[in-house]
Design an enzyme around this catalytic site. Structure first.
Site, short mmCIF file in Angstrom:
data_model
loop_
_atom_site.label_atom_id
_atom_site.label_comp_id
_atom_site.label_asym_id
_atom_site.label_seq_id
_atom_site.Cartn_x
_atom_site.Cartn_y
_atom_site.Cartn_z
N ASP A 44 0.84 -1.21 0.00
CA ASP A 44 0.00 0.00 0.00
C ASP A 44 0.88 1.26 0.00
OD1 ASP A 44 0.88 -0.07 2.61
OD2 ASP A 44 -1.11 0.15 3.52
N SER A 45 2.20 1.06 0.00
CA SER A 45 3.13 2.17 -0.28
C SER A 45 2.80 2.77 -1.65
CB SER A 45 4.59 1.67 -0.25
OG SER A 45 4.73 0.51 -1.02
N ASP A 83 -1.09 -6.42 -0.52
CA ASP A 83 -1.26 -5.74 0.77
C ASP A 83 -2.74 -5.42 1.01
OD1 ASP A 83 0.09 -4.89 2.98
OD2 ASP A 83 1.05 -3.16 2.02
N LYS A 113 -0.91 -9.54 2.85
CA LYS A 113 -0.16 -9.01 4.00
C LYS A 113 -1.05 -8.03 4.72
CE LYS A 113 3.18 -5.72 3.72
NZ LYS A 113 2.56 -4.69 4.60
N GLU A 115 -1.15 -5.41 8.52
CA GLU A 115 -0.34 -4.83 9.59
C GLU A 115 -0.95 -5.12 10.96
OE1 GLU A 115 0.31 -0.65 8.87
OE2 GLU A 115 1.02 -1.01 6.83
N GLU A 182 9.44 -3.96 10.27
CA GLU A 182 9.78 -2.65 9.69
C GLU A 182 10.18 -1.66 10.79
OE1 GLU A 182 6.96 -0.92 6.94
OE2 GLU A 182 8.08 0.97 6.86
#
Ligand code: KIV
Length: 275
Positions: A44-45, A83, A113, A115, A182
């Site tokens: 999602d960057s 993501d 993925k 978070e 991270e």
């Protein structure tokens, strides 16, 4: 060789380092896949490096699916991880499974993925129960930027460090096949890597992780808004592109491009009839 979640799990046992890069479109996915990485993350960057947002919070499921589809079309051997964007799994276990399912079914990714650690335990368990491989992501989780008060290194005090170790163990228990670490101190990343049986993939977490990931725009000097300390520039593609664009502008203005080599022909006899 086709990479799968088994490739990731097996690599840890064999002490083989894993490599991942991000990609967001078909052409880059092809180049990165060809280079031989184990995994491609459609992160999602995307929101920051492709769409120009100041953080990742505005990225939607539709944005993600659009780019995941392009990347899976361009990848052959790398495991493509899609993501889960902000608010696609925080709202309920049902939403988490439903949206993870869309990433696999519509995006054709091989894994998702998301978070968080202990806070997403139930969501991860439910997604894995639906037979969808999950990659965890703890430490400096960008979707929590407002809670952290900025993109700050996490786990520097004892309580926070213990919480991140606990998060890693919770994710392992919930069934993830690997965990992104991270923005945490390398010694903490080393402890986590030694404490879990699944591979850790570091970004700003030092060399003792089981693998590494970088955002390709960062490592190629293409994203210049800011450069985090952990980024190494492996090539200056931004400069190469700038030179090429300037050459193109000059050649068009001076009538050099397009030359005959880049133009199509027609019989002069036909041309004669057109006047
Ligand atoms: O969105 C992303 O690109 C990521 C990586 C930085 C791990 O989450």
């Amino acid at each position: 060789m086709k990479n799968s979640v088994s490739t990731f799990m097996d690599a840890k046992g064999k002490n083989e380092k894993l490599t991942m890069l991000t990609a967001y479109d078909y052409s880059m996915a092809k180049i990165i896949d060809n280079a031989g990485v184990n995994g491609i993350l459609v992160g999602d960057s995307l929101g920051m490096v492709c769409l120009g947002y100041k953080d990742t919070l505005s990225v939607t499921m539709e944005d993600m699916l659009h780019h995941i589809k392009a990347v899976t079309r361009g990848s052959k051997d790398a495991l493509v991880v899609g993501d889960m964007p902000f608010m696609s799994y925080q709202t309920s276990v049902y939403d988490a499974v439903k949206n993870a399912g869309r990433i696999i079914q519509e995006g054709c990714a091989g894994a998702v993925k998301l978070e968080g650690g202990a806070t997403v335990y139930e969501e991860v368990k439910a997604i894995v129960k639906a037979q969808i491989p999950v990659m965890g992501h703890i430490g400096l989780t960008p979707q929590s930027v407002n809670m952290f008060g900025g993109f700050k290194v996490q786990g520097k005090d004892e309580n926070k460090a213990k919480q991140i170790i606990d998060d890693a163990k919770k994710l392992e228990d919930a069934g993830v096949f690997s965990i992104v670490l991270e923005g945490i101190p390398w010694k903490l990343a080393k402890i986590i890597t030694e404490s879990v049986t699944v591979p850790t993939i570091g970004i700003g977490a030092g060399k003792f992780c089981d693998g590494q990931i970088l955002v390709y725009q960062d490592m190629l000097g293409l994203f210049t808004d800011f450069t985090p300390k952990f980024v190494k520039t492996y090539g200056n593609a931004g400069e190469v592109m700038n030179t090429a664009f300037k050459d193109y502008i000059d050649e068009v203005k001076n009538g050099v491009f397009p030359s005959e080599e880049h133009s199509f022909k027609i019989d002069d006899e036909i041309i004669g009839k057109l006047y």
